[in-house]
Design a protein around this motif. Structure first.
Motif, PDB file in Angstrom:
ATOM      1  N   ASP A  48       0.816  -1.218   0.000  1.00 37.70           N
ATOM      2  CA  ASP A  48       0.000   0.000   0.000  1.00 37.70           C
ATOM      3  C   ASP A  48       0.845   1.261   0.000  1.00 37.70           C
ATOM      4  O   ASP A  48       0.331   2.384  -0.096  1.00 37.70           O
ATOM      5  CB  ASP A  48      -0.948   0.011   1.203  1.00 37.70           C
ATOM      6  N   GLY A  49       2.164   1.091   0.099  1.00 38.31           N
ATOM      7  CA  GLY A  49       3.075   2.224   0.045  1.00 38.31           C
ATOM      8  C   GLY A  49       3.126   3.065   1.304  1.00 38.31           C
ATOM      9  O   GLY A  49       3.857   4.058   1.370  1.00 38.31           O
ATOM     10  N   GLU A  50       2.386   2.678   2.329  1.00 35.76           N
ATOM     11  CA  GLU A  50       2.325   3.497   3.544  1.00 35.76           C
ATOM     12  C   GLU A  50       3.396   3.138   4.560  1.00 35.76           C
ATOM     13  O   GLU A  50       3.793   3.975   5.365  1.00 35.76           O
ATOM     14  CB  GLU A  50       0.935   3.371   4.182  1.00 35.76           C
ATOM     15  N   GLU A  51       3.872   1.894   4.545  1.00 33.44           N
ATOM     16  CA  GLU A  51       4.858   1.458   5.523  1.00 33.44           C
ATOM     17  C   GLU A  51       6.193   1.200   4.831  1.00 33.44           C
ATOM     18  O   GLU A  51       6.263   0.458   3.857  1.00 33.44           O
ATOM     19  CB  GLU A  51       4.380   0.179   6.223  1.00 33.44           C
ATOM     20  N   ARG A  52       7.226   1.828   5.320  1.00 34.93           N
ATOM     21  CA  ARG A  52       8.556   1.675   4.731  1.00 34.93           C
ATOM     22  C   ARG A  52       9.373   0.724   5.591  1.00 34.93           C
ATOM     23  O   ARG A  52       9.586   0.962   6.773  1.00 34.93           O
ATOM     24  CB  ARG A  52       9.259   3.029   4.628  1.00 34.93           C
ATOM     25  N   TYR A  53       9.872  -0.366   4.984  1.00 31.78           N
ATOM     26  CA  TYR A  53      10.604  -1.386   5.727  1.00 31.78           C
ATOM     27  C   TYR A  53      12.080  -1.027   5.888  1.00 31.78           C
ATOM     28  O   TYR A  53      12.692  -1.292   6.907  1.00 31.78           O
ATOM     29  CB  TYR A  53      10.475  -2.743   5.035  1.00 31.78           C
ATOM     30  N   PHE A  54      12.664  -0.464   4.844  1.00 35.00           N
ATOM     31  CA  PHE A  54      14.064  -0.039   4.882  1.00 35.00           C
ATOM     32  C   PHE A  54      14.278   0.963   3.755  1.00 35.00           C
ATOM     33  O   PHE A  54      13.439   1.096   2.850  1.00 35.00           O
ATOM     34  CB  PHE A  54      15.030  -1.227   4.735  1.00 35.00           C
ATOM     35  N   THR A  55      15.384   1.661   3.813  1.00 28.07           N
ATOM     36  CA  THR A  55      15.727   2.653   2.786  1.00 28.07           C
ATOM     37  C   THR A  55      17.105   2.338   2.227  1.00 28.07           C
ATOM     38  O   THR A  55      18.052   2.131   2.989  1.00 28.07           O
ATOM     39  CB  THR A  55      15.740   4.071   3.378  1.00 28.07           C
ATOM     40  N   VAL A  56      17.212   2.279   0.911  1.00 24.89           N
ATOM     41  CA  VAL A  56      18.500   2.053   0.252  1.00 24.89           C
ATOM     42  C   VAL A  56      19.145   3.396  -0.067  1.00 24.89           C
ATOM     43  O   VAL A  56      18.511   4.274  -0.669  1.00 24.89           O
ATOM     44  CB  VAL A  56      18.332   1.246  -1.052  1.00 24.89           C
ATOM     45  N   LEU A  70      22.172   0.856   3.632  1.00 30.66           N
ATOM     46  CA  LEU A  70      20.744   0.970   3.865  1.00 30.66           C
ATOM     47  C   LEU A  70      20.459   1.408   5.292  1.00 30.66           C
ATOM     48  O   LEU A  70      21.315   1.329   6.176  1.00 30.66           O
ATOM     49  CB  LEU A  70      20.035  -0.339   3.541  1.00 30.66           C
ATOM     50  N   LYS A  71      19.231   1.835   5.497  1.00 28.96           N
ATOM     51  CA  LYS A  71      18.792   2.268   6.825  1.00 28.96           C
ATOM     52  C   LYS A  71      17.608   1.429   7.276  1.00 28.96           C
ATOM     53  O   LYS A  71      16.669   1.186   6.511  1.00 28.96           O
ATOM     54  CB  LYS A  71      18.392   3.743   6.800  1.00 28.96           C
ATOM     55  N   GLU A  72      17.648   0.985   8.513  1.00 28.00           N
ATOM     56  CA  GLU A  72      16.514   0.296   9.108  1.00 28.00           C
ATOM     57  C   GLU A  72      15.345   1.277   9.227  1.00 28.00           C
ATOM     58  O   GLU A  72      15.532   2.415   9.635  1.00 28.00           O
ATOM     59  CB  GLU A  72      16.851  -0.206  10.515  1.00 28.00           C
ATOM     60  N   GLU A  73      14.159   0.805   8.878  1.00 28.53           N
ATOM     61  CA  GLU A  73      12.946   1.604   9.119  1.00 28.53           C
ATOM     62  C   GLU A  73      12.078   0.774  10.071  1.00 28.53           C
ATOM     63  O   GLU A  73      12.391   0.680  11.247  1.00 28.53           O
ATOM     64  CB  GLU A  73      12.243   1.934   7.798  1.00 28.53           C
ATOM     65  N   THR A  74      11.030   0.114   9.568  1.00 32.25           N
ATOM     66  CA  THR A  74      10.226  -0.725  10.465  1.00 32.25           C
ATOM     67  C   THR A  74      10.857  -2.092  10.673  1.00 32.25           C
ATOM     68  O   THR A  74      10.572  -2.759  11.666  1.00 32.25           O
ATOM     69  CB  THR A  74       8.798  -0.902   9.930  1.00 32.25           C
ATOM     70  N   ASP A  75      11.715  -2.543   9.739  1.00 36.80           N
ATOM     71  CA  ASP A  75      12.410  -3.833   9.870  1.00 36.80           C
ATOM     72  C   ASP A  75      13.843  -3.621  10.339  1.00 36.80           C
ATOM     73  O   ASP A  75      14.477  -2.616   9.998  1.00 36.80           O
ATOM     74  CB  ASP A  75      12.446  -4.578   8.532  1.00 36.80           C
ATOM     75  N   THR A  76      14.377  -4.587  11.070  1.00 35.27           N
ATOM     76  CA  THR A  76      15.790  -4.552  11.434  1.00 35.27           C
ATOM     77  C   THR A  76      16.626  -4.908  10.216  1.00 35.27           C
ATOM     78  O   THR A  76      16.122  -5.453   9.228  1.00 35.27           O
ATOM     79  CB  THR A  76      16.096  -5.555  12.548  1.00 35.27           C
ATOM     80  N   VAL A  77      17.910  -4.647  10.293  1.00 37.27           N
ATOM     81  CA  VAL A  77      18.789  -4.979   9.178  1.00 37.27           C
ATOM     82  C   VAL A  77      18.807  -6.483   8.932  1.00 37.27           C
ATOM     83  O   VAL A  77      18.871  -6.932   7.779  1.00 37.27           O
ATOM     84  CB  VAL A  77      20.218  -4.427   9.422  1.00 37.27           C
TER      85      VAL A  77
END
Length: 258
Positions: A48-56, A70-77
């Motif tokens: 749905d594009g609303e939740e970001r798991y990680f950022t590259v 990358l950066k952790e968002e809602t998920d751990t590395v």
């Protein structure tokens, strides 16, 4: 021996690296590289594009290993890397009709805690093709260099580029990306014994010595079983799939499955 605990990043930003198992390439053709980038693009956010798991932030894909920042968002590395590794391994094994692990072991990682280290890691990742003697870094097609330099590419644009980089001119960006990384920076890299690949003439010399032949015509006159055993032994000595395909004319699909 017990594994060392992973060093946690207070910033949530990591430089990570994974290698292919037993010297094997994990990218065989252009489709493989593109598919991996598309997996990164797809897995960053929920459907749905609303939740970001990680950022590259940056990437570089080499034949038998890859780098990511990358950066952790809602998920751990660890969860993130598990998702990425599983998705690509499923694609790779299905395409090449194989099964089992395609990666050497768990991923290596290092925290990226400040702007100075961020710049160093970005340069380290961007310069990887040149450092591994694969391609010149600026024109290598499978890294985030083109995104930072604002150049066209057939790959999706998947990196979140910080504002301070977006404000730089192309010339300044290329100059920054090209600035050598000091040896003392000590960024993580692939195991050196796995990446110390012999040159073509060295591979041929080893091949002829192993088979007691004196030319490629003689080698190709051997039985198929003898040819394949030799190629498998050369893989163990560090020769790449592309290298062996080029030198012998035997298809990469055959060599990959040895």
């Amino acid at each position: 021996m017990a594994r060392k605990p992973r060093v946690r990043a207070r910033s949530g930003v990591y430089h990570v690296l994974m290698q292919g198992v037993r010297h094997r390439d994990i990218y065989i053709d252009d489709e493989d590289y593109r598919t991996f980038v598309e997996i990164l693009e797809r897995l960053q956010t929920a459907k749905d594009g609303e939740e970001r798991y990680f950022t590259v932030y940056a990437y570089c894909l080499l034949p038998d290993h890859f780098h990511l920042m990358l950066k952790e968002e809602t998920d751990t590395v660890s969860v993130t890397m598990g998702r990425i590794a599983a998705a690509y391994a499923h694609y790779f094994n299905d395409k090449y009709d194989r099964d089992g692990a395609i990666y050497r072991a768990r991923f290596a990682s290092e925290p990226v805690e400040n702007e100075e280290r961020w710049n160093t890691v970005l340069r380290h990742i961007s310069q990887a093709p040149e450092r591994m003697k694969v391609w010149d870094a600026e024109h290598y097609p499978y890294s985030s260099w083109h995104e930072y330099a604002g150049e066209e590419s057939e790959l999706p644009r998947i990196c979140e580029i910080p504002a301070n980089y977006q404000q730089m001119s192309r010339e300044d960006m290329v100059r920054m990306l090209s600035t050598p990384v000091p040896r003392q920076a000590a960024c993580i890299g692939p195991l050196t014994d796995e990446m110390r690949r012999p040159k073509d003439d060295q591979v041929l010399a080893i091949l002829y010595d192993m088979t007691k032949t004196t030319s490629m015509i003689e080698f190709l006159g051997l039985t198929r079983a003898e040819q394949l055993k030799t190629l498998a032994d050369l893989r163990k000595k560090g020769a790449s799939i592309r290298q062996l395909e080029k030198l012998t004319g035997i298809g990469r699909g055959v060599i990959q499955n040895l």
